[in-house]
Design an enzyme around this catalytic site. Sequence first.
Site, short mmCIF file in Angstrom:
data_model
loop_
_atom_site.label_atom_id
_atom_site.label_comp_id
_atom_site.label_asym_id
_atom_site.label_seq_id
_atom_site.Cartn_x
_atom_site.Cartn_y
_atom_site.Cartn_z
N ARG A 160 5.09 0.44 -6.17
CA ARG A 160 4.66 -0.37 -5.09
C ARG A 160 3.81 -1.41 -5.42
NH1 ARG A 160 6.66 2.21 -0.11
NH2 ARG A 160 4.92 1.26 0.95
N LYS A 218 16.56 -17.97 -15.49
CA LYS A 218 17.25 -16.50 -14.91
C LYS A 218 18.14 -15.88 -15.90
CE LYS A 218 14.47 -15.66 -13.02
NZ LYS A 218 13.27 -16.12 -12.43
N CYS A 235 0.82 -1.26 0.00
CA CYS A 235 -0.13 0.18 0.11
C CYS A 235 0.95 0.91 0.10
CB CYS A 235 -0.70 -0.08 1.25
SG CYS A 235 -1.96 -1.37 1.33
N TRP A 289 -2.87 -2.45 -1.78
CA TRP A 289 -2.25 -3.60 -2.21
C TRP A 289 -3.09 -4.97 -1.32
CZ3 TRP A 289 0.54 -6.40 -5.74
CH2 TRP A 289 1.17 -7.73 -5.18
N ASN A 340 -1.16 1.51 5.77
CA ASN A 340 -0.33 0.64 5.29
C ASN A 340 0.02 -0.36 6.45
OD1 ASN A 340 1.57 -0.76 3.78
ND2 ASN A 340 3.05 1.23 3.64
N GLY A 341 -0.06 -1.63 6.30
CA GLY A 341 0.47 -2.61 7.35
C GLY A 341 -0.87 -3.62 7.45
N GLU A 388 15.70 -23.35 -12.90
CA GLU A 388 15.50 -21.87 -12.48
C GLU A 388 16.83 -21.20 -12.81
OE1 GLU A 388 13.02 -20.19 -12.07
OE2 GLU A 388 13.55 -18.35 -11.03
N LYS A 427 5.24 -9.31 -17.27
CA LYS A 427 5.20 -9.81 -16.00
C LYS A 427 3.84 -10.79 -15.89
CE LYS A 427 6.38 -9.88 -11.94
NZ LYS A 427 7.67 -10.84 -11.73
N HIS A 487 23.58 -39.32 -21.61
CA HIS A 487 22.58 -39.95 -22.52
C HIS A 487 22.19 -38.79 -23.85
CE1 HIS A 487 21.76 -42.96 -19.82
NE2 HIS A 487 21.67 -42.34 -18.82
N GLU A 524 16.54 -15.23 -19.65
CA GLU A 524 15.59 -14.31 -19.92
C GLU A 524 15.98 -13.14 -19.76
OE1 GLU A 524 12.05 -14.56 -17.05
OE2 GLU A 524 13.43 -15.04 -15.66
C1 F6R Z 1 10.38 -16.20 -14.80
C2 F6R Z 1 9.17 -15.59 -14.59
C3 F6R Z 1 7.96 -16.55 -15.36
C4 F6R Z 1 6.76 -16.70 -14.56
C5 F6R Z 1 5.58 -17.41 -15.05
C6 F6R Z 1 4.56 -17.67 -14.28
O1 F6R Z 1 11.18 -15.35 -14.15
O2 F6R Z 1 8.79 -14.75 -14.10
O3 F6R Z 1 8.55 -17.64 -15.83
O4 F6R Z 1 7.17 -17.58 -13.36
O5 F6R Z 1 5.23 -16.55 -16.28
O6 F6R Z 1 4.07 -16.49 -13.85
P1 F6R Z 1 3.05 -16.49 -12.43
O7 F6R Z 1 3.99 -16.99 -11.27
O8 F6R Z 1 2.41 -14.94 -12.53
O9 F6R Z 1 1.93 -17.37 -12.94
#
Ligand code: F6R
Length: 609
Positions: free
Chosen positions: A27, A486, A2, A74, A100-101, A482, A604, A505, A489
């Site tokens: 935020r 990272k 928030c 939020w 906020n909190g 993972e 995102k 293999h 991407e």
């Molecule tokens: C990688 C990343 C994506 C998400 C994926 C699922 O850094 O952020 O691979 O993990 O698109 O997204 P959510 O978790 O929002 O369902």
Amino acid sequence: MCGIVGFIGTSNAKNIIIDGLKKLEYRGYDSSGIALFQNGGLKIKKTIGRIANLENAMLGGDYESPGGIGHTRWATHGAPSDVNAHPHSNMAGTIAVVHNGIIENYVELREWLTKEHGVIFLSETDTEVIAHLISLYYENDLVDAVYKAVAKMRGAYAIGAIAANEPDKIVAVRKDSPLVVGLGEDCNFIASDIPALLKYVRKVYLIENNETVILTKNDVKIFDKDRNEIKRDVFHVTWDAVEAEKDGYDHFMLKEIHEQPKCIEETLSRRLTADGKIVLDGISMTKEDIESFNKVCIVACGTAYHAGLVGKTVIEKFAKIPVEVDVASEFRYRDPFVDDKTLFIAISQSGETLDTLAALREAKRRGARVLSVVNVVGSSVSRESDDVFYTWAGPEIAVASTKAYTTQLVCMYLIALYMGLTKGSLDREEFDRVITELKAIPEKLKTLLTKEPVIADLAKTFYKTEQVFFIGRGVDVGVSYEGSLKLKEISYINSFAVAAGELKHGTIALIEQGTLVIALATQDALYEKMVSNVQEVKARGAVVIGFAKEGNQAIENQADKVFYIPECRDEISPLLSVVPLQMLAYYIAKLRGCDIDKPKNLAKSVTVE
Ligand code: F6R
């Protein structure tokens, strides 16, 4: 998280407050609202969604005012909605608050206010109790009423309060949630963060815990919890707004990497009681429910899927239930074997990923019980699930997920431990041992983060490479996926992860002189086998960076460089081992000049198939 903005002065408060709220958009928020002094009363407007919705709702209306308070919410208690948005007011609409909190004892306060004082609540929020408490104690002295209300509350808060009878004043108070005061000419401000104020002021007071602030247009006074006045030095802000939003970090991704100890602590502490029990808030599974499941299906995408892979290991180990893990886009089209004896777990940061949502609907249609592990409160996945377990990582802004992943892992551990203990497949001593280790993770992570310069140096050596292989065994396989995701991407390096035992293999054909291999060897039980895999790739000319636990030094004889993570149990090592991989990806991408927070072709929240 928030955001709060308050203004008292001579200009048009509405525009200044809205402008400040926009500066706090980074935020994360799901609704916004404003309360203004007007004609001896208060005028309140609030809407779900973007701040633009709030502006549209006010178009053409008279909002001329010298002061007021505003908020971006939020959601935590109660889904995002107009009515749950702040400001909240007392029944007469003469007192308004933004907050906020979290007010931890809001349930008991709500009950008390309802039963003893006939208060009628309009929202599902914890914040509304604050407005009614202040109202209860209000005798034309807002400061006194705020002190009395705060004495009743437990939890974390930054609060801004106004009363129609005192239109020259804002009262604010802080405990464990940020609050700053901006010092203007003939006007003063409050905000939960400095960026909201930078267009107007450079001089601020940083408010500390348990301090109360009284603002009028020409004066700001700060008091401690015993009502003694405090003198505070003025803090002169020298950075610009964008730098401020990132808390001084160059990118949101780095900021979020550093937030992980705090986020993990938050995710854990909300679920662990003083007497060592787990409380799965938001989950109503009984012992009978848990015993009725004959399998668990974990479904997610990308990073969340990688958290699911670790989830499989720990649920099978502690709860002794077979687990399938699937990427959501595949699950829904493969005629999955799911029925009313299946526990379906959807993992999603955004809670809006279309593939995950569609898989969830398919599982529900087939009769499964749906539990989601989600970060964004009130998101579609959370709304459509039978039970929701929030990750409480706070808004994740960088496209590359970091703190959402580690908090998803914490949730998977808690779910597995809870199911194991409830079913009786895990004994109390073992349960206690794992919990003790989980509680130690935030401190270990803080130590690990101090080794950032070592990772930055590794990045300098390797950032020009065009191909990387990640290998690991056991839970390190998921962490390899993972780490590799990272890196690819955000740095656009062609990186690939494979279970170390699978190398021979096929993939080993690609290892040649100078190929970079990142070997995760954090599993005590599989350590020697990993050292042999490192030997295998070294024999074909690979350059190897090894990641191992402190004390496991045999890998030094094989790898070119070794980075040590703190000692911990094998199952929970991903919480530690992923962090240097996140940092490595970050520093490599930075040296390659990439747009780290917004990598090309990625979004995102992926709401398309
Ligand atoms: C990688 C990343 C994506 C998400 C994926 C699922 O850094 O952020 O691979 O993990 O698109 O997204 P959510 O978790 O929002 O369902």
